[in-house]
Design a protein around this motif. Structure first.
Motif, PDB file in Angstrom:
ATOM      1  N   ILE A 102      36.286  40.356  49.138  1.00  0.00           N
ATOM      2  CA  ILE A 102      36.081  39.281  48.152  1.00  0.00           C
ATOM      3  C   ILE A 102      34.590  39.114  47.862  1.00  0.00           C
ATOM      4  O   ILE A 102      34.184  38.969  46.701  1.00  0.00           O
ATOM      5  N   PHE A 103      33.769  39.152  48.904  1.00  0.00           N
ATOM      6  CA  PHE A 103      32.325  38.996  48.738  1.00  0.00           C
ATOM      7  C   PHE A 103      31.727  40.157  47.939  1.00  0.00           C
ATOM      8  O   PHE A 103      30.919  39.951  47.021  1.00  0.00           O
ATOM      9  N   PHE A 104      32.135  41.399  48.264  1.00  0.00           N
ATOM     10  CA  PHE A 104      31.637  42.567  47.536  1.00  0.00           C
ATOM     11  C   PHE A 104      31.987  42.462  46.046  1.00  0.00           C
ATOM     12  O   PHE A 104      31.160  42.708  45.173  1.00  0.00           O
ATOM     13  N   GLY A 105      33.237  42.098  45.777  1.00  0.00           N
ATOM     14  CA  GLY A 105      33.679  41.977  44.391  1.00  0.00           C
ATOM     15  C   GLY A 105      32.903  40.919  43.632  1.00  0.00           C
ATOM     16  O   GLY A 105      32.532  41.119  42.466  1.00  0.00           O
ATOM     17  N   ALA A 106      32.633  39.783  44.292  1.00  0.00           N
ATOM     18  CA  ALA A 106      31.898  38.698  43.647  1.00  0.00           C
ATOM     19  C   ALA A 106      30.476  39.129  43.275  1.00  0.00           C
ATOM     20  O   ALA A 106      29.968  38.767  42.199  1.00  0.00           O
ATOM     21  N   CYS A 107      29.843  39.906  44.130  1.00  0.00           N
ATOM     22  CA  CYS A 107      28.478  40.382  43.845  1.00  0.00           C
ATOM     23  C   CYS A 107      28.462  41.296  42.620  1.00  0.00           C
ATOM     24  O   CYS A 107      27.587  41.192  41.748  1.00  0.00           O
ATOM     25  N   ILE A 108      29.430  42.211  42.538  1.00  0.00           N
ATOM     26  CA  ILE A 108      29.511  43.127  41.393  1.00  0.00           C
ATOM     27  C   ILE A 108      29.831  42.351  40.116  1.00  0.00           C
ATOM     28  O   ILE A 108      29.249  42.600  39.055  1.00  0.00           O
ATOM     29  N   LEU A 109      30.751  41.406  40.222  1.00  0.00           N
ATOM     30  CA  LEU A 109      31.128  40.568  39.086  1.00  0.00           C
ATOM     31  C   LEU A 109      29.922  39.816  38.544  1.00  0.00           C
ATOM     32  O   LEU A 109      29.707  39.732  37.322  1.00  0.00           O
ATOM     33  N   PHE A 110      29.118  39.283  39.441  1.00  0.00           N
ATOM     34  CA  PHE A 110      27.909  38.550  39.066  1.00  0.00           C
ATOM     35  C   PHE A 110      26.954  39.450  38.275  1.00  0.00           C
ATOM     36  O   PHE A 110      26.405  39.044  37.242  1.00  0.00           O
ATOM     37  N   CYS A 111      26.775  40.678  38.736  1.00  0.00           N
ATOM     38  CA  CYS A 111      25.879  41.620  38.043  1.00  0.00           C
ATOM     39  C   CYS A 111      26.393  41.948  36.642  1.00  0.00           C
ATOM     40  O   CYS A 111      25.607  42.062  35.687  1.00  0.00           O
ATOM     41  N   GLY A 112      27.710  42.114  36.499  1.00  0.00           N
ATOM     42  CA  GLY A 112      28.281  42.404  35.195  1.00  0.00           C
ATOM     43  C   GLY A 112      28.061  41.279  34.203  1.00  0.00           C
ATOM     44  O   GLY A 112      27.740  41.519  33.028  1.00  0.00           O
ATOM     45  N   ILE A 113      28.216  40.044  34.667  1.00  0.00           N
ATOM     46  CA  ILE A 113      28.003  38.891  33.786  1.00  0.00           C
ATOM     47  C   ILE A 113      26.539  38.796  33.365  1.00  0.00           C
ATOM     48  O   ILE A 113      26.235  38.530  32.193  1.00  0.00           O
ATOM     49  N   ILE A 114      25.624  39.024  34.298  1.00  0.00           N
ATOM     50  CA  ILE A 114      24.193  38.966  33.987  1.00  0.00           C
ATOM     51  C   ILE A 114      23.823  39.997  32.918  1.00  0.00           C
ATOM     52  O   ILE A 114      22.983  39.739  32.043  1.00  0.00           O
ATOM     53  N   SER A 115      24.485  41.169  32.940  1.00  0.00           N
ATOM     54  CA  SER A 115      24.163  42.217  31.960  1.00  0.00           C
ATOM     55  C   SER A 115      24.511  41.779  30.538  1.00  0.00           C
ATOM     56  O   SER A 115      23.899  42.262  29.573  1.00  0.00           O
ATOM     57  N   PRO A 128      38.847  43.539  43.565  1.00  0.00           N
ATOM     58  CA  PRO A 128      39.406  43.207  44.881  1.00  0.00           C
ATOM     59  C   PRO A 128      39.672  41.727  45.110  1.00  0.00           C
ATOM     60  O   PRO A 128      40.339  41.365  46.096  1.00  0.00           O
ATOM     61  N   ILE A 129      39.177  40.867  44.252  1.00  0.00           N
ATOM     62  CA  ILE A 129      39.187  39.429  44.559  1.00  0.00           C
ATOM     63  C   ILE A 129      40.593  38.850  44.575  1.00  0.00           C
ATOM     64  O   ILE A 129      41.029  38.240  45.562  1.00  0.00           O
ATOM     65  N   TYR A 130      41.333  39.024  43.486  1.00  0.00           N
ATOM     66  CA  TYR A 130      42.681  38.460  43.390  1.00  0.00           C
ATOM     67  C   TYR A 130      43.600  38.980  44.510  1.00  0.00           C
ATOM     68  O   TYR A 130      44.185  38.181  45.256  1.00  0.00           O
ATOM     69  N   PRO A 131      43.746  40.309  44.660  1.00  0.00           N
ATOM     70  CA  PRO A 131      44.658  40.796  45.709  1.00  0.00           C
ATOM     71  C   PRO A 131      44.239  40.400  47.116  1.00  0.00           C
ATOM     72  O   PRO A 131      45.100  40.131  47.963  1.00  0.00           O
ATOM     73  N   CYS A 132      42.948  40.346  47.390  1.00  0.00           N
ATOM     74  CA  CYS A 132      42.502  40.018  48.749  1.00  0.00           C
ATOM     75  C   CYS A 132      42.680  38.538  49.067  1.00  0.00           C
ATOM     76  O   CYS A 132      42.959  38.176  50.215  1.00  0.00           O
ATOM     77  N   ILE A 133      42.509  37.663  48.069  1.00  0.00           N
ATOM     78  CA  ILE A 133      42.780  36.243  48.293  1.00  0.00           C
ATOM     79  C   ILE A 133      44.258  36.046  48.629  1.00  0.00           C
ATOM     80  O   ILE A 133      44.615  35.324  49.571  1.00  0.00           O
ATOM     81  N   ILE A 134      45.133  36.700  47.862  1.00  0.00           N
ATOM     82  CA  ILE A 134      46.574  36.591  48.113  1.00  0.00           C
ATOM     83  C   ILE A 134      46.938  37.165  49.472  1.00  0.00           C
ATOM     84  O   ILE A 134      47.675  36.551  50.253  1.00  0.00           O
ATOM     85  N   HIS A 135      46.425  38.359  49.770  1.00  0.00           N
ATOM     86  CA  HIS A 135      46.803  39.027  51.029  1.00  0.00           C
ATOM     87  C   HIS A 135      46.311  38.262  52.244  1.00  0.00           C
ATOM     88  O   HIS A 135      46.922  38.332  53.318  1.00  0.00           O
ATOM     89  N   SER A 136      45.225  37.522  52.101  1.00  0.00           N
ATOM     90  CA  SER A 136      44.679  36.780  53.248  1.00  0.00           C
ATOM     91  C   SER A 136      45.504  35.536  53.575  1.00  0.00           C
ATOM     92  O   SER A 136      45.379  34.981  54.672  1.00  0.00           O
ATOM     93  N   THR A 137      46.363  35.094  52.657  1.00  0.00           N
ATOM     94  CA  THR A 137      47.074  33.824  52.823  1.00  0.00           C
ATOM     95  C   THR A 137      47.970  33.783  54.060  1.00  0.00           C
ATOM     96  O   THR A 137      47.894  32.829  54.847  1.00  0.00           O
TER      97      THR A 137
END
Length: 392
Positions: free
Chosen positions: A270-283, A307-316
């Motif tokens: 989730i953390f890795f995905g959030a970092c990449i997502l942040f970079c895409g938005i900044i671009s 990875p964010i959506y599936p990993c949040i669900i799988h962690s539940t």
């Protein structure tokens, strides 16, 4: 039998993804054809998401009564009928009417299959499950682009409706395969109820985080085509094709994350995905009229979302117990669809007044909220588990 069931679940998620990108990719042509403002897409998506909220909240009760296999087949049939309804619509109110069964079908299958895979399969399979959802979302914009070029947007919905109907027939013919894990699923579930779920420590944080993520994803998904048309000045047909790059990014990302998800765990993914997502938005904030940078930005945004959506669900189930996962994931889906219901339409209204170029700033607000809330969830559960271990 076990592998065949997994393949059928993957196929069912392709059927879930197929209609999800049709509305956004076809809307520049649809709103012009029906003579309604561009922001009216928010009304249709709101009705769809309203149906998903209702069926998600009822999913735990329906799943215990009917079982995952019956819910899956019934939901695919319901969405196929809704798509055919869209294909014959020549008035805006008709789109709104057929959005109701589509939303009900999508919410039921989403909650049921996510819970089933979270309980019985590893994290990599959850990533690949949502990768197949992405396959469906990639196919649809190309179908819509073909339909816009050769005939009309109505035909795009009709083609996807026939594909959906074929998947429903196959799922119905293979119903006996779903008996795998059936007794185990029934034994692991219990009825907690919404009040009970909300009292669990960490659940409110999880729901807010999931709401925020799905708000950002749905906004990018629904308005990417309009962003390219309005901000970058390209044609509706090209915009529909370019919007598919978001889905390509998210699909490829989920395929690749499946290979490393079990190694790194849900929290790190989730953390890795959030970092990449942040970079895409900044671009997207780079001041240039050329669509190339924006194209790359949407691919990166999709890759970060992966990875964010599936990993949040799988962690539940791991965070709150397998016996509670059915109820929690159902309410999780509802909170996600609340984000999908209200946040993209709000962006449509703001876009009309302030310009659709505000999209990256709009997305950043919800991504930051998602990061904070999901991290609080994991920290809260970690502290709770430490307290319980110390008390033993």
């Amino acid at each position: 039998m076990y592998s065949l069931l997994l393949a059928l679940i993957y196929l069912a998620f392709i059927s879930l993804g197929l209609p999800d990108s049709l509305l956004g990719s076809g809307w520049p042509a649809i709103h012009a054809d029906l003579h309604v403002p561009v922001s009216y897409m928010g009304i249709v998506s709101m009705v769809i998401s309203g149906g998903t909220i209702v069926s998600s909240l009822l999913s735990d009760k329906l799943n215990r009564k009917l079982g995952t296999r019956i819910i899956t087949v019934s939901s695919v049939i319901l969405t196929a009928l809704a798509l055919f309804g869209f294909s014959f619509s020549d008035r805006f109110w008709m789109l709104v009417v057929f959005a109701v069964p589509y939303g009900l079908g999508a919410g039921a299958i989403d909650a049921a299959l996510n819970n089933y895979v979270a309980l019985h399969y590893k994290s990599k399979h959850m990533s690949w499950l949502h990768c197949f959802w992405g396959v469906g979302t990639i196919v649809s914009p190309f179908v819509m682009s073909y339909a816009l070029t050769s005939s009309s947007w109505n035909n795009g919905y009709r083609i996807v409706g026939f594909i959906q109907l074929g998947i429903a027939v196959l799922l119905f013919a293979t119903l006996p395969v779903w008996k795998v894990n059936q007794s185990k699923s029934a034994a692991e579930q219990k009825h907690v109820g919404m009040a009970g779920v909300m009292k669990m420590k960490g659940v409110p944080f999880l729901l807010i985080g999931f709401f925020a993520y799905c708000a950002a994803e749905a906004t990018a998904m629904s308005w990417a085509s309009t962003y390219f048309a309005e901000v970058k000045g390209i044609s509706a047909e090209q915009a529909a094709q370019f919007a598919s790059l978001f889905y390509i990014g998210i699909t490829v990302g989920r395929f690749l994350s499946g290979f490393i998800a079990d190694k790194f765990g849900d929290r790190k993914m989730i953390f890795f995905g959030a970092c990449i997502l942040f970079c895409g938005i900044i671009s997207l904030l780079i001041p240039t009229q050329s669509p190339t940078v924006a194209l790359i930005g949407f691919v990166v945004i999709g890759f970060g979302c992966a990875p964010i959506y599936p990993c949040i669900i799988h962690s539940t189930p791991n965070l709150f117990g397998a016996e509670n996962s059915g109820a929690i994931i159902g309410i999780q889906m509802a909170s996600a669809y609340i984000g999908s219901t209200f946040i993209p339409p709000l962006f449509g209204l703001l876009g009309r007044r302030l310009g659709f170029s505000i999209m990256p700033l709009y997305l950043l607000v919800f991504v930051i909220l998602m990061i904070v809330m999901t991290e609080l969830t994991f920290r809260t559960k970690k502290n709770k588990n430490t307290e319980e271990n110390n008390s033993l």
